[in-house]
Each structure stands twice: as structure tokens, then as C-alpha cells.
Design an enzyme around this catalytic site. Sequence first.
Site, PDB file in Angstrom:
ATOM      1  N   LYS A 190      74.384 -27.364  -4.092  1.00  0.00           N
ATOM      2  CA  LYS A 190      73.419 -27.374  -5.196  1.00  0.00           C
ATOM      3  C   LYS A 190      74.107 -27.645  -6.541  1.00  0.00           C
ATOM      4  O   LYS A 190      73.620 -28.422  -7.359  1.00  0.00           O
ATOM      5  CB  LYS A 190      72.758 -25.993  -5.173  1.00  0.00           C
ATOM      6  CG  LYS A 190      71.859 -25.609  -6.281  1.00  0.00           C
ATOM      7  CD  LYS A 190      71.073 -24.384  -5.855  1.00  0.00           C
ATOM      8  CE  LYS A 190      71.631 -23.073  -6.371  1.00  0.00           C
ATOM      9  NZ  LYS A 190      71.450 -22.824  -7.794  1.00  0.00           N
ATOM     10  N   SER A 191      75.254 -27.017  -6.759  1.00  0.00           N
ATOM     11  CA  SER A 191      75.969 -27.190  -8.039  1.00  0.00           C
ATOM     12  C   SER A 191      76.400 -28.641  -8.229  1.00  0.00           C
ATOM     13  O   SER A 191      76.250 -29.220  -9.309  1.00  0.00           O
ATOM     14  CB  SER A 191      77.252 -26.352  -8.041  1.00  0.00           C
ATOM     15  OG  SER A 191      77.041 -25.110  -8.579  1.00  0.00           O
ATOM     16  N   ARG A 236      74.800 -31.666 -10.807  1.00  0.00           N
ATOM     17  CA  ARG A 236      75.685 -32.379 -11.735  1.00  0.00           C
ATOM     18  C   ARG A 236      75.603 -33.881 -11.504  1.00  0.00           C
ATOM     19  O   ARG A 236      75.518 -34.670 -12.447  1.00  0.00           O
ATOM     20  CB  ARG A 236      77.131 -31.892 -11.564  1.00  0.00           C
ATOM     21  CG  ARG A 236      77.370 -30.543 -12.245  1.00  0.00           C
ATOM     22  CD  ARG A 236      78.698 -29.954 -11.820  1.00  0.00           C
ATOM     23  NE  ARG A 236      79.043 -28.776 -12.599  1.00  0.00           N
ATOM     24  CZ  ARG A 236      78.510 -27.569 -12.423  1.00  0.00           C
ATOM     25  NH1 ARG A 236      77.575 -27.372 -11.518  1.00  0.00           N
ATOM     26  NH2 ARG A 236      78.892 -26.534 -13.174  1.00  0.00           N
ATOM     27  N   GLY A 280      69.128 -22.266 -13.707  1.00  0.00           N
ATOM     28  CA  GLY A 280      69.986 -22.016 -14.870  1.00  0.00           C
ATOM     29  C   GLY A 280      70.953 -23.169 -15.085  1.00  0.00           C
ATOM     30  O   GLY A 280      71.241 -23.552 -16.222  1.00  0.00           O
ATOM     31  N   SER A 306      82.064 -18.737 -17.440  1.00  0.00           N
ATOM     32  CA  SER A 306      80.813 -19.355 -16.992  1.00  0.00           C
ATOM     33  C   SER A 306      80.976 -20.867 -16.921  1.00  0.00           C
ATOM     34  O   SER A 306      81.220 -21.526 -17.931  1.00  0.00           O
ATOM     35  CB  SER A 306      79.680 -18.987 -17.948  1.00  0.00           C
ATOM     36  OG  SER A 306      78.597 -19.877 -17.753  1.00  0.00           O
ATOM     37  N   GLN A 309      78.599 -22.859 -16.257  1.00  0.00           N
ATOM     38  CA  GLN A 309      77.422 -23.472 -16.883  1.00  0.00           C
ATOM     39  C   GLN A 309      77.655 -23.642 -18.385  1.00  0.00           C
ATOM     40  O   GLN A 309      77.346 -24.688 -18.961  1.00  0.00           O
ATOM     41  CB  GLN A 309      76.178 -22.620 -16.625  1.00  0.00           C
ATOM     42  CG  GLN A 309      75.789 -22.604 -15.152  1.00  0.00           C
ATOM     43  CD  GLN A 309      74.590 -21.738 -14.846  1.00  0.00           C
ATOM     44  OE1 GLN A 309      74.107 -21.010 -15.716  1.00  0.00           O
ATOM     45  NE2 GLN A 309      74.102 -21.793 -13.617  1.00  0.00           N
ATOM     46  N   ASP A 345      78.661 -16.174  -6.667  1.00  0.00           N
ATOM     47  CA  ASP A 345      77.387 -16.346  -5.961  1.00  0.00           C
ATOM     48  C   ASP A 345      77.401 -15.744  -4.560  1.00  0.00           C
ATOM     49  O   ASP A 345      76.351 -15.582  -3.936  1.00  0.00           O
ATOM     50  CB  ASP A 345      77.027 -17.837  -5.874  1.00  0.00           C
ATOM     51  CG  ASP A 345      76.634 -18.391  -7.236  1.00  0.00           C
ATOM     52  OD1 ASP A 345      76.356 -17.596  -8.151  1.00  0.00           O
ATOM     53  OD2 ASP A 345      76.625 -19.626  -7.392  1.00  0.00           O
ATOM     54  N   LYS A 394      71.870 -13.180 -13.363  1.00  0.00           N
ATOM     55  CA  LYS A 394      71.549 -14.288 -12.446  1.00  0.00           C
ATOM     56  C   LYS A 394      70.032 -14.352 -12.252  1.00  0.00           C
ATOM     57  O   LYS A 394      69.287 -13.849 -13.082  1.00  0.00           O
ATOM     58  CB  LYS A 394      72.299 -14.110 -11.128  1.00  0.00           C
ATOM     59  CG  LYS A 394      73.813 -14.124 -11.293  1.00  0.00           C
ATOM     60  CD  LYS A 394      74.292 -15.472 -11.786  1.00  0.00           C
ATOM     61  CE  LYS A 394      75.777 -15.489 -12.041  1.00  0.00           C
ATOM     62  NZ  LYS A 394      76.236 -16.720 -12.677  1.00  0.00           N
ATOM     63  N   ARG A 420      71.427  -8.866 -10.020  1.00  0.00           N
ATOM     64  CA  ARG A 420      71.900  -8.802  -8.631  1.00  0.00           C
ATOM     65  C   ARG A 420      72.700  -7.538  -8.325  1.00  0.00           C
ATOM     66  O   ARG A 420      72.817  -7.161  -7.167  1.00  0.00           O
ATOM     67  CB  ARG A 420      72.720 -10.056  -8.276  1.00  0.00           C
ATOM     68  CG  ARG A 420      71.846 -11.275  -8.075  1.00  0.00           C
ATOM     69  CD  ARG A 420      72.630 -12.483  -7.596  1.00  0.00           C
ATOM     70  NE  ARG A 420      71.727 -13.604  -7.373  1.00  0.00           N
ATOM     71  CZ  ARG A 420      72.084 -14.881  -7.372  1.00  0.00           C
ATOM     72  NH1 ARG A 420      73.343 -15.205  -7.583  1.00  0.00           N
ATOM     73  NH2 ARG A 420      71.200 -15.833  -7.153  1.00  0.00           N
TER      74      ARG A 420
HETATM   75  C1  S3P Z   1      76.863 -22.496 -11.527  1.00  0.00           C
HETATM   76  C2  S3P Z   1      77.697 -21.594 -12.106  1.00  0.00           C
HETATM   77  C3  S3P Z   1      77.583 -20.151 -11.910  1.00  0.00           C
HETATM   78  C4  S3P Z   1      76.778 -19.822 -10.656  1.00  0.00           C
HETATM   79  C5  S3P Z   1      75.511 -20.621 -10.583  1.00  0.00           C
HETATM   80  C6  S3P Z   1      75.805 -22.097 -10.564  1.00  0.00           C
HETATM   81  C7  S3P Z   1      77.047 -23.927 -11.817  1.00  0.00           C
HETATM   82  O1  S3P Z   1      76.941 -19.581 -13.027  1.00  0.00           O
HETATM   83  O2  S3P Z   1      76.492 -18.452 -10.616  1.00  0.00           O
HETATM   84  O3  S3P Z   1      74.811 -20.290  -9.395  1.00  0.00           O
HETATM   85  O4  S3P Z   1      76.497 -24.779 -11.095  1.00  0.00           O
HETATM   86  O5  S3P Z   1      77.744 -24.219 -12.800  1.00  0.00           O
HETATM   87  P1  S3P Z   1      77.754 -19.241 -14.390  1.00  0.00           P
HETATM   88  O6  S3P Z   1      78.517 -20.420 -14.715  1.00  0.00           O
HETATM   89  O7  S3P Z   1      76.742 -18.889 -15.411  1.00  0.00           O
HETATM   90  O8  S3P Z   1      78.607 -18.079 -14.022  1.00  0.00           O
END
Ligand code: S3P
Length: 429
Positions: free
Chosen positions: A21-22, A26, A93, A166, A168, A312, A339, A343
Site C-alpha cells: 500500500k505504501s 507513492r 493518512g 514519520s 509521511q 504498522d 493511527k 492503536r
Molecule cells: C506510512 C508511514 C507510517 C505508517 C503508515 C504508512 C507511509 O506512518 O504507519 O501506515 O506510507 O509513509 P508515519 O510515517 O506517520 O509514521
Amino acid sequence: MIRVIEPVQSLAGSVKAPPDKSIAQRAALFSLLSDKETVICNYPVAADPQTALACIKMLGAKIEERDGSLTITGTGKTGLPKDAGTIDCGNSGTTMRLLAGIIAGSGTGAILTGDASLSKRTMKRIIDPLRKMGAEIRAAEGDFAPLQFMPGKPLTGIDFKLPVASAQLKSCMLLAGLFTNGTTVIEPVPSRNHTEKMLNLKTEAGADGLKIHSSRNHPIPVLDITIPGDFSSAAFWLVAGVIYPDSEIVVKETGLNPTRSGALEILKRMGADITIGNESRTGAEPIGDLRVISSKLNPTRILPEEIPNCIDELPVLAVAMAFADGISTFRGAAELRHKECDRINAVASMLKSAGAEVIEFEDGLEIHGNPGLIPQPSNYNSYHDHRIAMASAILAGMGHGSSSIEHAEAVNVSYAEFWEHFDNLAGRV
Ligand code: S3P
């Protein structure tokens, strides 16, 4: 939807975890910025990656499905619309925070909204530094979505040291940085590195952490990719294969990027019999088949510096800890409260419903494991969180009576085939 979970004797067979998914989100978001066509194979059907596609369409990308792969024609960095209207990021997110960097950088006017869960997750961490770069952003009180980006002037590059580990936030800043005279993100504690790898950004070791550079002069590389299997989804089967008696499972073609696969090392040091075979690569990402066999588990202590690489996977690692022979802990994981749900609290409630002894801290849990634990039949709440729904299912299947999971449809966010795969491995089909 309520899903009833009947006791499972053992698990056997092989499974392919859904595409990551990540990485998929992207690939979609970055393809918007490319002047060339991007071909993505093995794109996930799960809700979050589909949301990312819907969002880039709103920003002018053209998406064609051909022979099971996606061909995306982006707008390039200079072709984004002046005003994109309201863009719904759903439950994701990653989509909201990464898109925020692109939108702020490009000066596009837009409103980013999300579902009830995403609207309760803090956006302050991205709003503050983007404003420092010159973005004009209005947010709901308390710095939550909806986020309104005013069509704007070019951003100024900054040096930004991540105040929280993070990926993200890191990615948001690097994407905004692609529109500046030069932005450097300093990362004291490593987090998943897909953004810098996929965009081929320059990195260098610095005294206070890894320095990652992006600027308007950085060319967007060719982004064609076959998305690897999602380690975070595979982790449910790694734990299940270890704790269910007389089990042996192979999870095929799983992404093994070391910034993601911390849970593998943690399970191994707990005594899990997991071996890697058929190692290869898809693009820059290592992949392999993971063979897991039922094992006796020792307790462990997950240290704060290990948390970003297993963030995760903590809900399902907590399930493994409940079956270990002694007390396990993880601390330094306060991020887990921000999250898709809180969690830490959700995992503590899940384990308590099963009859396990748990102590909750602000930043983690202490779990009193018992190799003979037989989870009592319970009605588990997923809190509309995909990873809590799946962790609860793995736990509940170890019980001797029927349990149920409320809002079990939450799994669709990352793993739409989860129930089917669980039934297959349990020999129920
Ligand atoms: C993610 C980064 C993580 C992860 C999320 C996906 C990403 O969050 O928990 O499920 O795709 O960059 P954070 O970067 O906020 O920790």
C-alpha cells in the site's frame, strides 16, 4: 459488517500478500509529477491505493488500465491545475500527507478532506513546516482536516529536522521541496525510505541524522514499477503461522525492505521459525518468500529505536507477545495513538477481551504472555481500523469458541482478500 470467527485447528498452504500500500500510493502520487508515462504493474485493489488514484485524477492525471497494469499520464510538476476543488483522501493518512506536499509546492488551490477517522488525525506536523516554507493553509480547529490550500506563491526551501520519526511527514516535506530552490530533511531516526528511493533523491550521512535533499532542479526519474507484496499484510500470516499449532505457511513475493521488515527480526529473536527463500528484487525493492512454521515464543522487549521499522506491525506483534512465555514490552510507540485509531488502547482492549493480562502506558504496552492462552470467545471491536480487525481475527481463531469482529469490512483499506486468504489457509474452502 460482523464477521464470525470459528476456532482454527492449524494453518497450511501458501498465500501471496496484497501489493504494498505504501509503495503503490507513492507510485500513483509521484506519477502525477512525471512528464512521462508511468506503467505500474500489480496495483492493489484495496481502498487506500484506490483513493490515491482518484485523487491524482482530480489533479489532472489520466489513468488507463491495460492488460492488468496501469498506465498513468501525469501533469508534470508545472501542469497541475490552479484550482482542484475538494479532494477526498478517504481513510488514507499517506495520501493526505503526501498530497499536501505536492499541492502546497505546486501552488494549487484545493481542499483536502477525509473520513471520520482521518479527520481526527493530527495534521499539525505537516501544516507547521509547510507554512514555514510559505504555504497558506487553513485547517479545522486543532489543525485537523479539512485542509484548505490557498492558490499561492512559490515555496522557499528549508532545512527541516524531523521532530518525529514519520515517513509521511518526511515525504510531504521532500515532495514540497521538489518545487523549491532546495530543501533538506534531516532524519535522526530512520523510517521507511520508499520516497527517497523511488524519487532517487540524494542522501548523505550527517552528524544529527540522514540528510535527504530535494529541489526543483531534481528530475523526476522513470517511475515504472511492479509493486511488491506488502510486508505489513504478510506480518499477519507470519504471526499466525507461528502461534497456530502444527502450521506451516509460505507467504510469497513479500517486500523485504529493511526499513519495513523490523517485525521479522523481532519474531525471529522471539524464537519464530521463519526462513527466506527465492530472494530477488522488484525495482529497487528486495522481495522473497517467507516460510513460517509453528514455534514456541520467548518474550521480548521492543526498543524505542526499533519502533519506526515495525510501527504498522505492532498490533499483530502484540498478539504474538500474548503467546510468548513471559513478559514482553514495547515502549516509545506513542505514534501508535495517532493511527487509524488509538492503536495502543485498541490493542490493550483486544488482548484483555481475549483474557490476556496487559498494562497500558502512554507510549506502549506490557503484555504478560502465556503459551497456553486460549482466547475466550469475545465480540472484538475493530474501531474501523483494518489492522485491528486483522489482528483480532488472528487472535480469535486461536480460541475454542466462536468470536465476532465488528466492522470487519475495515480490512478492505489494505487487504481486501484477507478473509478469503484466512479461510484458504485454515482449510475451509
Ligand atoms: C506510512 C508511514 C507510517 C505508517 C503508515 C504508512 C507511509 O506512518 O504507519 O501506515 O506510507 O509513509 P508515519 O510515517 O506517520 O509514521
